[in-house]
Design a protein around this motif. Structure first.
Motif, PDB file in Angstrom:
ATOM      1  N   VAL A  98       0.871  -1.182   0.000  1.00 20.00           N
ATOM      2  CA  VAL A  98       0.000   0.000   0.000  1.00 20.00           C
ATOM      3  C   VAL A  98       0.901   1.223   0.000  1.00 20.00           C
ATOM      4  CG1 VAL A  98      -1.827   1.228   1.209  1.00 20.00           C
ATOM      5  CG2 VAL A  98      -1.800  -1.264   1.208  1.00 20.00           C
ATOM      6  N   LYS A  99       0.750   2.091  -1.014  1.00 19.79           N
ATOM      7  CA  LYS A  99       1.724   3.148  -1.261  1.00 19.79           C
ATOM      8  C   LYS A  99       1.081   4.528  -1.365  1.00 19.79           C
ATOM      9  CE  LYS A  99       4.783   2.075  -4.466  1.00 19.79           C
ATOM     10  NZ  LYS A  99       5.276   1.729  -5.828  1.00 19.79           N
ATOM     11  N   HIS A 100       1.808   5.545  -0.885  1.00 13.41           N
ATOM     12  CA  HIS A 100       1.509   6.965  -1.125  1.00 13.41           C
ATOM     13  C   HIS A 100       0.117   7.374  -0.645  1.00 13.41           C
ATOM     14  CE1 HIS A 100       5.180   6.896  -3.443  1.00 13.41           C
ATOM     15  NE2 HIS A 100       4.682   6.041  -4.314  1.00 13.41           N
ATOM     16  N   THR A 101      -0.267   6.916   0.539  1.00 16.14           N
ATOM     17  CA  THR A 101      -1.610   7.180   1.048  1.00 16.14           C
ATOM     18  C   THR A 101      -1.646   8.428   1.932  1.00 16.14           C
ATOM     19  OG1 THR A 101      -1.251   5.829   3.006  1.00 16.14           O
ATOM     20  CG2 THR A 101      -2.104   4.714   1.060  1.00 16.14           C
ATOM     21  N   GLY A 102      -2.872   8.761   2.398  1.00 23.39           N
ATOM     22  CA  GLY A 102      -3.023   9.809   3.396  1.00 23.39           C
ATOM     23  C   GLY A 102      -3.716  11.065   2.952  1.00 23.39           C
ATOM     24  N   ALA A 103      -4.499  11.003   1.872  1.00 21.62           N
ATOM     25  CA  ALA A 103      -5.251  12.192   1.468  1.00 21.62           C
ATOM     26  C   ALA A 103      -6.199  12.602   2.588  1.00 21.62           C
ATOM     27  CB  ALA A 103      -6.037  11.924   0.185  1.00 21.62           C
ATOM     28  N   GLU A 104      -6.375  13.913   2.784  1.00 18.94           N
ATOM     29  CA  GLU A 104      -7.221  14.435   3.862  1.00 18.94           C
ATOM     30  C   GLU A 104      -8.690  14.314   3.472  1.00 18.94           C
ATOM     31  OE1 GLU A 104      -6.438  18.027   6.769  1.00 18.94           O
ATOM     32  OE2 GLU A 104      -7.387  18.761   4.945  1.00 18.94           O
ATOM     33  N   ILE A 105      -9.444  13.565   4.262  1.00 22.65           N
ATOM     34  CA  ILE A 105     -10.876  13.382   4.023  1.00 22.65           C
ATOM     35  C   ILE A 105     -11.672  14.563   4.569  1.00 22.65           C
ATOM     36  CG2 ILE A 105     -12.830  11.834   4.380  1.00 22.65           C
ATOM     37  CD1 ILE A 105     -10.536  10.695   2.690  1.00 22.65           C
ATOM     38  N   ALA A 106     -11.237  15.053   5.728  1.00 22.38           N
ATOM     39  CA  ALA A 106     -11.817  16.214   6.402  1.00 22.38           C
ATOM     40  C   ALA A 106     -10.675  16.862   7.182  1.00 22.38           C
ATOM     41  CB  ALA A 106     -12.963  15.791   7.316  1.00 22.38           C
ATOM     42  N   PRO A 107     -10.852  18.080   7.685  1.00 20.99           N
ATOM     43  CA  PRO A 107      -9.767  18.718   8.429  1.00 20.99           C
ATOM     44  C   PRO A 107      -9.215  17.818   9.534  1.00 20.99           C
ATOM     45  CG  PRO A 107     -11.493  20.309   8.005  1.00 20.99           C
ATOM     46  CD  PRO A 107     -12.014  18.983   7.525  1.00 20.99           C
ATOM     47  N   ASP A 108      -7.907  17.576   9.505  1.00 14.99           N
ATOM     48  CA  ASP A 108      -7.210  16.739  10.485  1.00 14.99           C
ATOM     49  C   ASP A 108      -7.707  15.298  10.497  1.00 14.99           C
ATOM     50  OD1 ASP A 108      -5.638  18.914  11.417  1.00 14.99           O
ATOM     51  OD2 ASP A 108      -7.330  19.576  12.643  1.00 14.99           O
TER      52      ASP A 108
END
Length: 214
Positions: A98-108
């Motif tokens: 699993v690569k390059h993850t972590g887009a912000e779904i909501a603030p913080d």
């Protein structure tokens, strides 16, 4: 359930389109969200009666329901996990990256590489790599699934994070941190945000690991 069975020569990547097209730096993060697997295992954010047995049975939900909202989801994408079956089977992940993850779904509110919401011991997790993730590499919220042969590379937050009474085992793990960003090997919050007045029986965490290297 999810069934993703790769092999040493042909691992299965979960990644971004820009990575597939070769237009991303090796340490890029937040290219997409991340992988979430929700099960019907035990979490100490729900209330139970009874005594937990070694096989994962024995507890009864006090209110007949356990629906904990998993982090990294909101609105129409909101999902939940939890139950009273620590032997639950959520499928198979073998030779998965699993690569390059972590887009912000909501603030913080960002996704981990892989989020396990009350995933049970009937699930198979073997030879998994979390590569360049913005939040945690893997995070376990309750449940009792074991993880064998885990590699975390360039994880910005915790390479292994356990919460809410997780009772599984992480065996044979290698964590390699970036020199400039990220310096957390393990975060272990067995109780999490559990409140004593809400539950009839508290489920303690039992985190074991062997040959864990930093």
């Amino acid at each position: 359930q999810i069934i993703a069975q790769g092999s040493p020569s042909k691992p299965i990547p979960f990644t971004s389109r820009s990575d597939v097209e070769g237009n991303v730096e090796y340490d890029a993060v937040s290219q997409w969200g991340g992988l979430i697997i929700n099960g019907f295992g035990i979490t100490n954010k729900c209330a139970y009666t009874g005594t937990l047995a070694a096989n994962g049975s024995g507890l009864t939900l006090s209110s007949n329901t356990c629906d904990v909202t998993v982090e990294g989801t909101e609105g129409q994408t909101e999902a939940s996990y939890g139950g009273n079956n620590n032997a639950d089977n959520s499928g198979i992940l073998e030779y998965v990256i699993v690569k390059h993850t972590g887009a912000e779904i909501a603030p913080d509110n960002e996704l981990n590489g892989i989020t396990f919401g009350a995933v049970g011991s009937g699930t198979t997790l073997d030879h998994i790599q979390a590569y360049s993730t913005y939040d945690d590499g893997v995070e376990f919220f309750g449940g009792a699934v074991d993880l064998s042969h885990y590699l975390a590379l360039y994880v910005r937050d915790d390479s292994i994070d356990i919460d809410e009474g997780y009772r599984g085992k992480v065996e044979y793990a290698l964590v390699i941190q970036d020199l400039k960003d990220g310096a957390h090997c393990i975060e272990a919050d067995g109780i999490g945000s559990w409140v004593t007045t809400k539950a009839a029986a508290m489920v303690p965490h039992n985190f074991q690991y062997q040959r864990l290297l930093k």
